[in-house]
Design an enzyme around this catalytic site. Structure first.
Site, PDB file in Angstrom:
ATOM      1  N   GLY A 248     -47.947  -8.356  37.688  1.00  0.00           N
ATOM      2  CA  GLY A 248     -47.097  -9.026  38.661  1.00  0.00           C
ATOM      3  C   GLY A 248     -45.893  -8.187  39.028  1.00  0.00           C
ATOM      4  O   GLY A 248     -45.946  -6.958  39.124  1.00  0.00           O
ATOM      5  N   GLY A 249     -44.750  -8.870  39.209  1.00  0.00           N
ATOM      6  CA  GLY A 249     -43.528  -8.183  39.582  1.00  0.00           C
ATOM      7  C   GLY A 249     -43.065  -7.164  38.568  1.00  0.00           C
ATOM      8  O   GLY A 249     -42.338  -6.219  38.912  1.00  0.00           O
ATOM      9  N   GLY A 483     -49.628  26.745  57.606  1.00  0.00           N
ATOM     10  CA  GLY A 483     -48.485  25.888  57.316  1.00  0.00           C
ATOM     11  C   GLY A 483     -48.254  25.698  55.833  1.00  0.00           C
ATOM     12  O   GLY A 483     -47.123  25.453  55.400  1.00  0.00           O
ATOM     13  N   ALA A 484     -49.323  25.824  55.047  1.00  0.00           N
ATOM     14  CA  ALA A 484     -49.179  25.668  53.607  1.00  0.00           C
ATOM     15  C   ALA A 484     -48.305  26.783  53.029  1.00  0.00           C
ATOM     16  O   ALA A 484     -47.599  26.571  52.028  1.00  0.00           O
ATOM     17  CB  ALA A 484     -50.549  25.668  52.941  1.00  0.00           C
TER      18      ALA A 484
END
Length: 587
Positions: A248-249, A483-484
């Protein structure tokens, strides 16, 4: 109202014997002589009060007939003794947690108790506990009849190898470790103290979630912890060790912390459990398949490490802790190492195969570079095409990021970008120099990657490197394409020292792909000639070195010595970014 003043302790031994021989002995407000025993009280103004052998009160003050000096203290001693006995019983009850039956059940699952875990994690005898006697205040659903001193969490401070750390350890034997208002308040206190003192926080999580009987108080307790996790982020290291359920939370606190460690077979992290999943999506899945250590360490990337059992997890947490500074206001610790910078390893000159398409293991490069061949890898089973690890060079902590040619040829993809980006940002937040080992042919192509957001996720790594102001040292071992090349701590992203091995290739793309684009329509024979020309021009670091994008081309065997020299020079580096509230990283 008049007050009677008595001595703090009865006379004993030789002092008592001497008092009996004296005709009159005075001890505070006590007078002793032959015949009837009388004691005289003193008023709040120090004036003697009337006394009488009887027990009759005089103007609101009481005089009492007694038989011995020791007897005068029977009543106060009894109250103090009763309180002390009750206090010890409460402490003993707190240590026992939820009782013997639940303790045995915890051990039967192969799990240590909350306090046993702290004994393994912390230096012997260093634990100082806070709020051992706090209890929940809930009176709904019969909770007023069930109280355990300390509630369902053990909190305090201690040391790991002599360095201060604040800790909390959830106790599953008490209400399933569920988080109550008081449980939250105890955790909040140690987090606040950690921020005040500038020391890390380690949380040992073993909880069934919110305490349903307390309703919104429990939910509010979670939010208070989350808020402190966020404020502490980048200020003090935060480590979460999942040693049981965390549902849960409750899962969001570990998610915000810097490192999450899980125990195989006993720990589980999920927002909704298997039953809820079955009800909503009609999928049948076990707890281990849904939120166990394996899926979170290989698929989701939630877990940074997985361990065989509680003891293994706690010992590895100690090792990880040793690499980290206590806060962002100090440098990482430096440990003595006999492994000096002068060590040269000629075998490094043969690590990279001559054929650029043959893979090699970047782990071998790291092992030969760092002190004693020892390093601590983070997320080793997730996004294996990139390696992130803590290591040391001449005793100094460094963060290592390296492309791994053994997996996907070392290409950057979504998971690898996110994995490395968060690590780079952690190192930058805590002044840990970053060593980047580059062998990357580019970003991984494919429809799944494009539709999954490789542009956005790849930008996270670029952003992290560009924003970082810590010393950044880069070594290109082989390929640095497209771009790498830019993203992997290039000189253009404020790299402090960028080195290349003779085997490195720095280009927009590989020779064959480039020629097919540039010389489209040419015959294969003509293209083969152009491929040879392209390789001679770009399949080496010379062009980049001529333009100053590479500071030097070095032999692989000299790499360790050179990195140690550069770290010395960069030790006092100071660099700042423009003033702003915060950047808008592409999350």
């Amino acid at each position: 109202q008049q007050k009677m003043l008595l001595t703090k302790a009865p006379l004993r031994g030789a002092a008592a014997a001497l008092a009996r021989k004296l005709p009159v002995a005075t001890c505070g407000g006590l007078r002793h002589g032959e015949g009837a025993m009388k004691w005289t009280g003193l008023g709040s103004n120090g004036q003697k009060l009337p006394s009488s052998p009887s027990s009759t009160g005089v103007r609101g003050a009481t005089t009492t007939r007694i038989v011995s000096i020791e007897g005068a203290y029977d009543a106060p001693r009894s109250r103090a003794a009763a309180f002390a006995d009750n206090l010890e019983k409460m402490r003993a009850k707190a240590v026992m947690g939820g009782g013997q039956k639940r303790v045995e059940a915890q051990h039967a699952r192969g799990k240590l108790l909350a306090r046993e875990r702290l004994e393994v994690l912390l230096d012997e005898g260093s634990f100082l506990e806070y709020d051992q006697l706090m209890e929940h205040r809930c009176v709904d659903f019969g909770m007023q009849d069930h109280h355990f001193p300390g509630d369902s969490v053990v909190t305090g401070q201690g040391t790991i190898n002599g360095r201060l750390v604040f800790v909390f350890s959830q106790d599953f034997t008490v209400f399933g470790g569920s988080l109550s208002e008081v449980h939250s308040l105890k955790i909040q206190k140690v987090m606040d103290k950690a921020m005040l003192m500038g020391a890390p926080v380690i949380g040992l999580c073993d909880s069934g979630g919110a305490r349903i009987q307390e309703g919104v108080d429990s939910l509010g307790g979670y939010a208070e912890i989350f808020q402190r996790n966020v404020l502490a982020s980048g200020v003090i290291p935060q480590l979460s060790v999942i040693m049981g359920p965390c549902a849960g939370g409750a899962v969001y606190s570990p998610a915000i912390t810097d490192f999450t460690i899980m125990v195989e077979g006993t720990s589980h992290l999920f927002i909704t459990g298997p039953e809820v999943v079955k009800t909503v999506t009609h999928e049948e899945v076990s707890m281990d398949e849904l939120g166990g250590a394996r899926p979170h360490s290989t698929k989701s990337g939630v877990a940074h490490l997985t361990c065989e059992n509680d003891i293994d997890a706690l010992l590895r947490t100690r090792i990880l802790f040793d690499y980290l500074p206590l806060s962002n206001s100090e440098k990482p610790p430096r440990r003595y190492s006999p492994d000096t910078r002068n060590r040269s390893d000629p075998s490094m000159n043969k690590l990279v195969p001559e054929d650029p398409n043959v893979p090699y293991d970047m782990h071998d490069v790291i092992t030969k570079l760092v002190d004693d061949g020892d390093y601590f890898e983070i997320m080793p089973r997730f996004a294996q095409n990139i390696i992130i690890a803590f290591a040391r060079l001449e005793g100094r902590t460094v963060g290592v990021v390296g492309n791994q040619p053994m997996h996907s040829a070392g290409c950057l993809d979504i998971d690898a970008s996110v994995k490395a980006a968060r690590f780079v940002r952690f190192c930058d937040a805590f002044s840990i120099p970053i060593i980047t080992l580059v062998d990357v042919p580019g970003f991984l192509p494919g429809v799944d990657q494009e539709h999954g957001g490789i542009i956005r996720h790849g930008a996270k790594l670029l952003y992290a490197y560009a924003e970082a102001t810590v010393p950044k040292l880069t070594v290109i071992t082989r390929k640095a394409y497209g771009g790498a090349y830019d993203v992997m701590a290039s000189k253009h992203l404020r790299g402090d020292i960028n080195l290349a091995w003779p085997s490195s290739e720095i280009a927009v793309m590989g020779a064959k792909g480039a020629v097919e684009i540039i010389f489209r329509g040419r015959s294969k024979e003509e293209q083969a000639v152009e491929v040879d020309k392209y390789e001679r021009l770009f399949a080496n670091p010379l062009t980049a070195a001529r333009r100053g994008y590479i500071d030097d081309v070095i032999k692989p065997s000299d790499t360790r010595h050179r990195l140690c020299q550069e770290l010395d020079a960069l030790y006092h580096k100071k660099q700042t970014n423009p003033t702003k509230k915060h950047g808008n990283i592409p999350l």
